[in-house]
Design an enzyme around this catalytic site. Structure first.
Site, PDB file in Angstrom:
ATOM      1  N   ASN A   9      33.190   9.924  21.579  1.00  0.00           N
ATOM      2  CA  ASN A   9      32.962   9.897  23.032  1.00  0.00           C
ATOM      3  C   ASN A   9      34.008  10.773  23.752  1.00  0.00           C
ATOM      4  O   ASN A   9      35.176  10.393  23.855  1.00  0.00           O
ATOM      5  CB  ASN A   9      33.054   8.435  23.499  1.00  0.00           C
ATOM      6  CG  ASN A   9      32.761   8.273  24.975  1.00  0.00           C
ATOM      7  OD1 ASN A   9      32.931   9.209  25.755  1.00  0.00           O
ATOM      8  ND2 ASN A   9      32.343   7.084  25.358  1.00  0.00           N
ATOM      9  N   ASP A  68      37.293  -0.233  20.649  1.00  0.00           N
ATOM     10  CA  ASP A  68      35.966  -0.777  20.864  1.00  0.00           C
ATOM     11  C   ASP A  68      36.060  -1.549  22.167  1.00  0.00           C
ATOM     12  O   ASP A  68      37.033  -2.265  22.413  1.00  0.00           O
ATOM     13  CB  ASP A  68      35.532  -1.669  19.699  1.00  0.00           C
ATOM     14  CG  ASP A  68      34.014  -1.848  19.694  1.00  0.00           C
ATOM     15  OD1 ASP A  68      33.295  -0.953  20.180  1.00  0.00           O
ATOM     16  OD2 ASP A  68      33.540  -2.889  19.217  1.00  0.00           O
ATOM     17  N   PHE A 148      31.860   6.794  33.124  1.00  0.00           N
ATOM     18  CA  PHE A 148      30.761   6.784  32.151  1.00  0.00           C
ATOM     19  C   PHE A 148      30.340   5.340  31.890  1.00  0.00           C
ATOM     20  O   PHE A 148      30.923   4.405  32.436  1.00  0.00           O
ATOM     21  CB  PHE A 148      31.186   7.487  30.852  1.00  0.00           C
ATOM     22  CG  PHE A 148      32.253   6.762  30.083  1.00  0.00           C
ATOM     23  CD1 PHE A 148      33.583   6.873  30.446  1.00  0.00           C
ATOM     24  CD2 PHE A 148      31.928   5.956  28.995  1.00  0.00           C
ATOM     25  CE1 PHE A 148      34.563   6.189  29.747  1.00  0.00           C
ATOM     26  CE2 PHE A 148      32.905   5.270  28.279  1.00  0.00           C
ATOM     27  CZ  PHE A 148      34.222   5.387  28.660  1.00  0.00           C
TER      28      PHE A 148
HETATM   29  P1  IMP Z   1      32.089   1.517  22.701  1.00  0.00           P
HETATM   30  O1  IMP Z   1      33.493   1.079  22.830  1.00  0.00           O
HETATM   31  O2  IMP Z   1      31.996   3.003  22.673  1.00  0.00           O
HETATM   32  O3  IMP Z   1      31.350   0.839  21.582  1.00  0.00           O
HETATM   33  O4  IMP Z   1      31.399   1.137  24.060  1.00  0.00           O
HETATM   34  C1  IMP Z   1      30.499   0.054  24.223  1.00  0.00           C
HETATM   35  C2  IMP Z   1      29.700   0.257  25.496  1.00  0.00           C
HETATM   36  O5  IMP Z   1      30.546   0.062  26.612  1.00  0.00           O
HETATM   37  C3  IMP Z   1      29.051   1.624  25.665  1.00  0.00           C
HETATM   38  O6  IMP Z   1      27.807   1.437  26.306  1.00  0.00           O
HETATM   39  C4  IMP Z   1      30.000   2.366  26.569  1.00  0.00           C
HETATM   40  O7  IMP Z   1      29.335   3.318  27.360  1.00  0.00           O
HETATM   41  C5  IMP Z   1      30.540   1.229  27.426  1.00  0.00           C
HETATM   42  N1  IMP Z   1      31.909   1.518  27.820  1.00  0.00           N
HETATM   43  C6  IMP Z   1      32.982   1.700  27.003  1.00  0.00           C
HETATM   44  N2  IMP Z   1      34.079   1.968  27.738  1.00  0.00           N
HETATM   45  C7  IMP Z   1      33.670   1.969  29.037  1.00  0.00           C
HETATM   46  C8  IMP Z   1      34.355   2.209  30.250  1.00  0.00           C
HETATM   47  O8  IMP Z   1      35.552   2.491  30.307  1.00  0.00           O
HETATM   48  N3  IMP Z   1      33.597   2.125  31.369  1.00  0.00           N
HETATM   49  C9  IMP Z   1      32.276   1.811  31.353  1.00  0.00           C
HETATM   50  N4  IMP Z   1      31.597   1.594  30.247  1.00  0.00           N
HETATM   51  C10 IMP Z   1      32.291   1.674  29.083  1.00  0.00           C
END
Ligand code: IMP
Length: 191
Positions: A9, A68, A148
């Site tokens: 990401n 995560d 995001f």
């Molecule tokens: P992961 O940590 O990439 O698995 O994120 C899990 C979900 O939470 C995904 O849909 C990301 O887009 C969302 N997400 C992770 N970090 C953020 C953030 O800082 N702001 C908003 N959404 C987030």
């Protein structure tokens, strides 16, 4: 010090790069030409973060960290939580996830929610966890174009704008990932 951030990401890489001082050289997976998806099969943020950090540290034989993150809503018994990325389905977009969450929250009085980030650091000797949280409320509909994921529907406590409207600097200061990164940085300085 070279540090691999095990994420695909680019938004997360930007947030983290802005916060770490010059003594750390962040290598993102794209810098290493590593494009394989890393699974997140577990039911806790800790296990998922550690799985990613361990996998990549093993491949490149370097210190590696991974995060995560989940958005937890008490009125929905903690959903979407650890399943935040695939709340509206396995390949759901951020817009689809937000639409599903706004619909689920339509009749809820209690609109509180928190983001939680767990960072797992895998060194050559062992692993460590760092975490950060921020409380806020879920907006009725997405507002703002910055950030995001769920940022457009998350209004942090003490503010009346969403994370997608507030300056990035404020998100870094008060946000979940910023807090976890500061905990990681303090630890790295002791190595
Ligand atoms: P992961 O940590 O990439 O698995 O994120 C899990 C979900 O939470 C995904 O849909 C990301 O887009 C969302 N997400 C992770 N970090 C953020 C953030 O800082 N702001 C908003 N959404 C987030």
């Amino acid at each position: 010090m070279d540090l691999i951030f095990a994420t695909h990401n680019p938004n997360k890489v930007l947030e983290v790069q802005k916060q770490l001082d010059q003594s750390f050289n962040i290598l993102a997976l794209s810098d290493l030409d590593y494009h394989t998806e890393i699974p997140e099969p577990y039911e806790t943020l800790e296990e998922n973060a550690l799985q990613k950090a361990k996998t990549i540290s093993r491949v490149f034989k370097k210190i590696c960290f991974s995060d995560d993150t989940g958005l937890f809503v008490p009125a929905l018994n903690g959903a979407p939580g650890v399943y935040s990325a695939r709340y509206a389905g396995p390949k759901a977009s951020a817009v689809e996830n937000m639409e599903k969450l706004c619909a689920a929250m339509e009749l809820k009085q209690d609109r509180r929610a928190y983001f939680k980030t767990v960072i797992a650091l895998q060194t050559l000797k062992g692993f460590h966890f760092f975490e950060g949280m921020v409380w806020g409320t879920i907006a009725r509909e997405p507002v703002g174009t910055g950030g995001f994921g769920y940022d457009p529907i998350f209004i942090p406590q003490g503010y009346d704008q969403s994370f997608a409207m507030l300056p990035q600097k404020i998100k870094q200061e008060i946000g979940h990932r910023g807090k976890a990164i500061r905990a990681l940085t303090s630890f790295l300085k002791t190595l």
